[in-house]
Design a protein around this motif. Structure first.
Motif, short mmCIF file in Angstrom:
data_model
loop_
_atom_site.label_atom_id
_atom_site.label_comp_id
_atom_site.label_asym_id
_atom_site.label_seq_id
_atom_site.Cartn_x
_atom_site.Cartn_y
_atom_site.Cartn_z
N LYS A 3 40.74 28.90 51.80
CA LYS A 3 40.14 30.08 51.19
C LYS A 3 40.51 30.13 49.71
CE LYS A 3 39.99 33.27 55.08
NZ LYS A 3 40.44 34.58 55.54
N ALA A 4 39.60 30.65 48.92
CA ALA A 4 39.85 30.82 47.50
C ALA A 4 40.93 31.88 47.29
CB ALA A 4 38.57 31.23 46.79
N LYS A 5 41.78 31.65 46.29
CA LYS A 5 42.87 32.58 46.01
C LYS A 5 42.33 33.98 45.69
CE LYS A 5 47.08 33.14 43.36
NZ LYS A 5 47.97 32.63 42.35
N GLY A 6 41.23 34.04 44.95
CA GLY A 6 40.63 35.34 44.62
C GLY A 6 40.22 36.09 45.86
N LYS A 7 39.68 35.38 46.83
CA LYS A 7 39.26 36.01 48.09
C LYS A 7 40.48 36.54 48.84
CE LYS A 7 36.39 35.18 52.14
NZ LYS A 7 35.44 34.26 52.77
N ILE A 58 32.56 40.84 43.29
CA ILE A 58 31.69 42.02 43.24
C ILE A 58 32.29 43.14 44.09
CG2 ILE A 58 29.41 42.93 43.87
CD1 ILE A 58 28.32 40.09 43.21
N GLY A 59 32.80 42.77 45.26
CA GLY A 59 33.44 43.76 46.12
C GLY A 59 34.62 44.43 45.44
N LEU A 60 35.42 43.64 44.74
CA LEU A 60 36.58 44.17 44.02
C LEU A 60 36.14 45.09 42.89
CD1 LEU A 60 39.64 44.19 43.61
CD2 LEU A 60 39.38 42.12 42.24
N GLU A 61 35.18 44.65 42.10
CA GLU A 61 34.67 45.48 41.00
C GLU A 61 34.14 46.82 41.51
OE1 GLU A 61 32.65 43.11 37.44
OE2 GLU A 61 31.78 42.59 39.39
N ASN A 62 33.31 46.76 42.54
CA ASN A 62 32.72 47.98 43.09
C ASN A 62 33.79 48.92 43.62
OD1 ASN A 62 30.23 46.87 42.52
ND2 ASN A 62 29.71 46.43 44.64
N LEU A 63 34.74 48.37 44.36
CA LEU A 63 35.78 49.19 44.96
C LEU A 63 36.64 49.87 43.89
CD1 LEU A 63 37.25 50.24 47.43
CD2 LEU A 63 38.50 48.08 47.54
N ALA A 82 45.96 45.34 42.92
CA ALA A 82 44.66 45.34 42.24
C ALA A 82 44.67 44.35 41.08
CB ALA A 82 44.32 46.74 41.75
N PHE A 83 45.71 44.39 40.26
CA PHE A 83 45.79 43.49 39.12
C PHE A 83 45.95 42.03 39.56
CE2 PHE A 83 46.80 47.28 36.40
CZ PHE A 83 45.71 47.13 35.58
N ASP A 84 46.69 41.80 40.65
CA ASP A 84 46.82 40.44 41.18
C ASP A 84 45.45 39.91 41.61
OD1 ASP A 84 49.56 40.49 40.80
OD2 ASP A 84 50.05 40.78 42.92
N ALA A 85 44.67 40.76 42.28
CA ALA A 85 43.33 40.36 42.73
C ALA A 85 42.42 40.10 41.54
CB ALA A 85 42.74 41.42 43.65
N LEU A 86 42.45 41.01 40.56
CA LEU A 86 41.62 40.83 39.37
C LEU A 86 41.95 39.52 38.65
CD1 LEU A 86 41.75 44.50 38.07
CD2 LEU A 86 39.65 43.27 38.70
N LYS A 87 43.23 39.26 38.49
CA LYS A 87 43.67 38.03 37.82
C LYS A 87 43.21 36.80 38.59
CE LYS A 87 47.75 35.76 35.98
NZ LYS A 87 49.22 35.80 35.85
N SER A 88 43.37 36.85 39.91
CA SER A 88 42.97 35.71 40.76
C SER A 88 41.47 35.46 40.73
CB SER A 88 43.42 35.94 42.20
OG SER A 88 44.82 35.96 42.27
N CYS A 89 40.71 36.53 40.48
CA CYS A 89 39.24 36.41 40.41
C CYS A 89 38.76 36.05 39.00
CB CYS A 89 38.59 37.70 40.87
SG CYS A 89 38.74 38.02 42.63
N GLY A 90 39.69 35.98 38.05
CA GLY A 90 39.32 35.58 36.69
C GLY A 90 38.85 36.71 35.79
N PHE A 91 39.11 37.95 36.18
CA PHE A 91 38.72 39.08 35.34
C PHE A 91 39.71 39.26 34.19
CE2 PHE A 91 36.71 40.31 39.39
CZ PHE A 91 35.43 40.56 38.94
N LYS A 92 39.25 39.81 33.10
CA LYS A 92 40.12 40.14 31.97
C LYS A 92 40.83 41.45 32.29
CE LYS A 92 37.13 37.90 28.63
NZ LYS A 92 36.24 38.08 27.49
N LEU A 93 42.14 41.39 32.43
CA LEU A 93 42.91 42.55 32.87
C LEU A 93 42.81 43.72 31.91
CD1 LEU A 93 46.10 40.88 34.36
CD2 LEU A 93 43.96 41.49 35.48
#
Length: 105
Positions: A3-7, A58-63, A82-93
Motif C-alpha cells: 500500500k502507498a504510504k499516503g494511503k 482527495i478524501g483527506l482534502e475533503n475531510l 493530519a499533518f503526517d497524512a498530508l506530508k505522505s500525500c505530498g501536500f504543502k503543509l
C-alpha cells in the motif's frame, strides 16, 4: 500487496478521527440541516469510500476542509496525524496550517 504510504497515513488519520465521533455535538450547525456528529459521520464515510477507490488525497482534502467548516475540535494527536497524512500525500503543509485552529482549547 503493497500500500502507498499516503494511503496508510490517511487511513490512520480517518480511523483515529472516527474514534472521536462520539465527542461531536448533536446541535444543528448554522447553514446545515444536520448536526456536527451527522456531518462528521458523512465526511468519514466519504473519506473511507475515496480511500478504498485509491483517491486518498482527495478524501483527506475533503475531510480536513469539512472539519474546518463544521468547527470540529481536535487534539494534538489528531493534528499530528493530519499533518503526517498530508506530508505522505505530498501536500504543502503551509497550505494546511488552518488545521491547528481546530485544536481544543
Amino acid at each position: 500487496m503493497i500500500k502507498a504510504k499516503g494511503k496508510i497515513k490517511t487511513q490512520e488519520f480517518v480511523d483515529h478521527l472516527g474514534s472521536l465521533l462520539p465527542l461531536a455535538h448533536t446541535n444543528l450547525i448554522d447553514g446545515f440541516k444536520e448536526n456536527q456528529r451527522e456531518l462528521l459521520k458523512k465526511s468519514l464515510d466519504d473519506a473511507n469510500s475515496l480511500i478504498e477507490n485509491n483517491e486518498w488525497g482527495i478524501g483527506l482534502e475533503n475531510l480536513l476542509t469539512n472539519l474546518y467548516e463544521i468547527e470540529f475540535n481536535i487534539d494534538n494527536k489528531t493534528v499530528k496525524l493530519a499533518f503526517d497524512a498530508l506530508k505522505s500525500c505530498g501536500f504543502k503543509l503551509e497550505e494546511w496550517k488552518f488545521i491547528e485552529e481546530l485544536k481544543s482549547k
